[in-house]
Each structure stands twice: as structure tokens, then as C-alpha cells.
Design an enzyme around this catalytic site. Structure first.
Site, PDB file in Angstrom:
ATOM      1  N   CYS A 116       0.868  -1.182   0.000  1.00  0.00           N
ATOM      2  CA  CYS A 116       0.000   0.000   0.000  1.00  0.00           C
ATOM      3  C   CYS A 116       0.901   1.227   0.000  1.00  0.00           C
ATOM      4  O   CYS A 116       2.122   1.106  -0.139  1.00  0.00           O
ATOM      5  CB  CYS A 116      -1.003  -0.005   1.160  1.00  0.00           C
ATOM      6  N   CYS A 131      -1.469   0.877   7.075  1.00  0.00           N
ATOM      7  CA  CYS A 131      -2.903   0.549   7.205  1.00  0.00           C
ATOM      8  C   CYS A 131      -3.242  -0.718   6.439  1.00  0.00           C
ATOM      9  O   CYS A 131      -3.375  -1.793   7.015  1.00  0.00           O
ATOM     10  CB  CYS A 131      -3.789   1.704   6.725  1.00  0.00           C
ATOM     11  N   ARG A 132      -3.393  -0.602   5.134  1.00  0.00           N
ATOM     12  CA  ARG A 132      -3.931  -1.704   4.340  1.00  0.00           C
ATOM     13  C   ARG A 132      -2.980  -2.892   4.203  1.00  0.00           C
ATOM     14  O   ARG A 132      -3.387  -4.039   4.433  1.00  0.00           O
ATOM     15  CB  ARG A 132      -4.337  -1.197   2.949  1.00  0.00           C
ATOM     16  N   SER A 133      -1.728  -2.641   3.818  1.00  0.00           N
ATOM     17  CA  SER A 133      -0.843  -3.791   3.570  1.00  0.00           C
ATOM     18  C   SER A 133      -0.463  -4.538   4.849  1.00  0.00           C
ATOM     19  O   SER A 133      -0.434  -5.779   4.829  1.00  0.00           O
ATOM     20  CB  SER A 133       0.391  -3.388   2.758  1.00  0.00           C
ATOM     21  N   ASN A 192       2.471   1.585   4.093  1.00  0.00           N
ATOM     22  CA  ASN A 192       2.669   0.349   4.862  1.00  0.00           C
ATOM     23  C   ASN A 192       2.298   0.516   6.337  1.00  0.00           C
ATOM     24  O   ASN A 192       2.929  -0.054   7.211  1.00  0.00           O
ATOM     25  CB  ASN A 192       4.113  -0.159   4.704  1.00  0.00           C
ATOM     26  N   ASP A 233      -8.089   3.554   0.965  1.00  0.00           N
ATOM     27  CA  ASP A 233      -7.190   3.957   2.047  1.00  0.00           C
ATOM     28  C   ASP A 233      -8.020   4.573   3.166  1.00  0.00           C
ATOM     29  O   ASP A 233      -8.660   5.602   2.967  1.00  0.00           O
ATOM     30  CB  ASP A 233      -6.169   4.966   1.529  1.00  0.00           C
TER      31      ASP A 233
END
Length: 161
Positions: free
Chosen positions: A9, A14-16, A12, A127
Site C-alpha cells: 500500500c 494501514c492496508r498492507s 505500509n 485507504d
């Protein structure tokens, strides 16, 4: 033989790292830890060394996940270390494929949404950083679905080393 997966993401945090934690949970649930190498990275290195965003960790904990990896930036050498580079949105896709040196490296890059099974119409994992609680919950819901789909795909069709 291992499946090697790198989730990407923007920063690095939140999402990943959430995708990494959810995928680790799925792999452990199936007793297949030895068959997978899972990591995450960001397009940028602004948050290198930091834990995931506290809101993502809190929402993850509520769902039984431990998002505890440390942020790092993607590097070209990651193409050599991972068979699958899974990105969260179209900007991530463009940024990472632009770093690919060969068509083979470009082919390793896939959208996380390619593996969604129960959420049609989502072309990216949004995001949640600038939003509220509902954004973090949506991301976890989408990632649970996509990680299950990715796990299934890898065990049926995906290349591994």
C-alpha cells in the site's frame, strides 16, 4: 515449496500490514505456516520502522488479528524475493509496475481486488487513513474476503517456489 507474497500500500501502515496479518491468520488456521512467506511494504518510506496505524491495530484486534509488523519501503529486490506482489489500489499498481525491470516482474503484480469473492464492484481497497472507523472496518471486511480468495487461488493455481 513456499508461496511468497508481498502486500503493498502507500505507506505500509494501514492496508498492507492488515492484509499481511489477515493472511498470516488464514495460513495459521490451516496449519500451513511452512508453506508461505508473507510480508508487506509501502510505496514510500515515510513510516519505515513504525507499527501500523493505531486505529488499524485497534480494529484488527477487535476482529482477533494482531497487526504488528514494522513498516518498510518496497525495493526492486523484492521482485527477486517474492512470487506475488499484491497491491491495494491503481496508484500502487502503477508505482510498482513502473519499477519492474522485466515483463516477468510486471506479471507478479496483481490487484488485491482480483481475489474478492463477495464484494463485486470494488476496484480497489480504499485507504482508510483520513477517514473514520467505518473506513477501517470496510478495509478489514474487504481484506478478509480477498485474502481468503487469494489463499484459495494460491492453493489451486498459483505458482510457488
Amino acid at each position: 515449496m513456499k508461496h511468497s507474497i508481498l502486500f503493498i500500500c502507500l505507506g505500509n501502515i494501514c492496508r498492507s500490514p492488515a492484509a499481511e496479518g489477515i493472511m498470516l491468520h488464514i495460513v495459521e488456521k490451516h496449519g500451513m505456516e511452512k508453506d508461505f512467506r508473507i510480508d508487506s511494504a509501502g510505496v514510500g518510506g515515510w513510516h519505515a520502522g513504525q507499527l501500523p496505524d493505531r486505529r488499524m491495530r485497534s480494529h484488527g484486534a477487535h476482529h482477533g488479528y494482531d497487526f504488528c509488523s514494522r513498516a518498510r519501503q518496497f525495493s526492486r529486490s523484492d521482485f527477486d524475493r517474492f512470487d506475488h506482489v499484491i497491491v491495494m489500489d491503481h496508484e500502487n499498481y502503477e508505482d510498482i509496475t513502473a519499477m519492474a525491470r522485466t515483463p516477468e516482474e510486471r506479471e507478479k503484480v496483481r490487484m488485491m481486488t482480483d481475489f474478492l469473492r463477495h464484494h463485486p464492484g470494488h476496484s480497489s481497497i480504499p485507504d482508510p487513513y483520513y477517514g473514520g472507523d467505518s473506513g477501517f472496518e470496510l478495509v478489514i471486511e474487504l481484506l478478509e474476503d480477498a485474502c481468503e480468495g487469494l489463499f484459495e487461488w494460491l492453493n489451486n493455481h498459483g505458482k510457488h517456489r
